[in-house]
Each structure stands twice: as structure tokens, then as C-alpha cells.
Scaffold this active site. Structure first.
Site: not given
Ligand code: DGL
Length: 249
Positions: A180, A72
Site C-alpha cells: 500500500c 494506489c
Molecule cells: N494507498 C492506497 C494503496 O496503495 C490505498 C489506501 C486506502 O485508501 O485504503 O492501496
């Protein structure tokens, strides 16, 4: 070496990283923790994210993880430094927007699409500073609600939001950094709006870094079969969906 590779994200985005990890290191045992209950991370504060992610790390430690992959960008840019301080015995590998990959690929007009938190983060500013040529143009934009809509499976809303976000760059972007991990699951939809843009993410790079870390700490598993367990803190139905997505991507 015994012990699992712990991977976590605010839901299913981390599957894009997990997929690459399982390709590169198929004999390892994986525990993927989906924190769907706290999705979206991208609108939370650093303090909230540290509180949330340290509980996940506690859980992964209890479950015998030898390394933790923060799949993430938001959690990495907000918490990785603090998590390393709080858990000095643990090896963490994080995910950051692939701005260096865009630079190395000589892209000239690059959109960096990330969550609201990541877009404004110091880490992204540092990456932009370190990996931008004078003749390179970067558009650092927030995906707003995008990760949350992907998590909810609201694909019509996802497509509409992509049009709003990306159409203005249709004629002048040659590449887009998917900052993301949720966005790596909608590459087809992004490509429909920007058919000529090169799509870049950090998933392969993260898996290679995990391999390097395991090798250098002599933690690679010596066996010919691996395993995967997915945990979702919101609903078991979402686990079934994640196994399906993992097959498709
Ligand atoms: N998948 C996550 C990222 O790479 C977070 C997405 C979220 O929950 O805002 O930032």
C-alpha cells in the site's frame, strides 16, 4: 510533448510514487490528485472504487493528462482493468505489491502487508502464484486501518497497530512487501518493529514503467523544467502537508 502526468491515490500515499517519478523524470509537469475524501479505499467494494476512480480519471482528462499513474495498490488491483476498458485512449500505469521484487531478491520469509481489499484480491493471488519458490514462505496479511490512520496523521495509533501486526513475525520474516503506497511513508516506524527486515515497495518500478511508456508513445516532454500541482478534494490544508512530506521523504 505537452500534457501532464496525472497521479492519484486515496490521499497522501501516492506521494511515495510521485517522489520517484519526479526524480526520474524531473522535467515533466505533474498533477497529483489526492482523494482524501474517500480514504480509505481498502474497505470499499470494487463497484464503489470503479465509480470513485472513474470520476478522478474524468477530472485528470479534463486537465490535459497524457498518462495516468494509479499510485494506489487497492485502486490498481480493483479497477485498472475496468478503467482501461472505459478509457481505451488513455495510458494507465498501476501499482501492485512488489511480490516479484521479493522473489527476484531471493527473500525466503516475506510478509505482504496490504489493505484489506488488496490482501484478498485476485491480482495478489496471481502474483503469489507466479512469483513464489517452493522453499519460500509468504505471509499475506491485511494492514486493517493502517492507511487511514496514516492519512489522519495519527502516528501513535500507527505505531501501536504496527506492533500488533508485525511483532508476531519478528523472528521469522526477512522481508516485507509494502503493498500500500501509504505504508512507504512510514518505513522508519516499520523498521523500528522489524529492524532486520528488507523493506520492498514498487515505487521505483512504477516510475521506470512510466518512463518506458512515455518513450514508446513519444510523449516525453522536451524541456528543461518541470512543475507540480497538488489537488486535494477534502482540504487545502492537506496540500500544504503533502508538499512538506514530499520534501522529507
Ligand atoms: N494507498 C492506497 C494503496 O496503495 C490505498 C489506501 C486506502 O485508501 O485504503 O492501496
Amino acid at each position: 510533448m505537452n500534457g501532464k502526468i496525472g497521479v492519484f491515490d486515496s490521499g497522501l500515499g501516492g506521494l511515495s510514487v510521485l517522489k520517484e517519478l519526479m526524480k526520474l523524470l524531473p522535467n515533466e509537469d505533474y498533477l497529483f490528485y489526492e482523494d482524501s475524501i474517500h480514504n480509505p479505499y481498502g474497505v470499499k467494494s470494487e463497484e464503489e472504487l470503479i465509480e470513485i476512480t472513474s470520476h478522478i480519471v474524468d477530472y485528470l482528462l479534463e486537465r490535459d493528462c497524457k498518462i495516468i499513474v494509479i499510485a494506489c495498490n487497492t485502486a490498481t488491483t480493483s479497477c485498472m482493468k475496468k478503467l482501461r476498458e472505459l478509457y481505451p485512449q488513455m495510458i494507465f500505469v498501476g501499482t501492485v505489491p512488489a511480490i516479484k521484487v521479493a522473489y527476484d531478491s531471493h527473500c525466503k520469509h516475506t510478509i505482504i502487508l496490504s489493505t484489506p481489499y488488496t490482501t484478498k484480491s485476485k491480482r495478489v493471488q496471481e502474483l503469489i502464484h507466479d512469483y513464489t519458490d517452493k522453499d519460500q514462505e509468504l505471509f499475506n496479511i491485511s494492514g486493517g486501518d493502517l492507511a487511514h490512520l496514516i492519512e489522519l496523521g495519527e502516528m501513535e495509533k500507527v505505531k501501536a497497530l504496527l506492533q500488533d501486526l508485525l511483532l508476531p513475525y519478528q523472528d521469522n520474516a526477512d522481508s516485507i512487501v509494502l503493498g500500500c503506497t501509504h505504508y512507504s511513508l512510514i518505513k522508519k516506524e516499520i523498521q523500528e518493529v522489524l529492524p532486520n527486515a528488507l523493506l520492498l515497495d514498487g515505487c521505483v518500478g512504477v516510475s521506470q514503467e512510466v518512463k518506458r511508456q512515455l518513450e514508446s508513445h513519444h510523449l516525453l516532454k522536451e524541456s528543461s523544467s518541470g512543475s507540480l500541482e497538488i489537488v486535494n478534494d477534502k482540504s487545502d490544508d492537506l496540500i500544504t502537508r503533502s508538499y512538506e512530506i514530499l520534501e522529507e521523504i
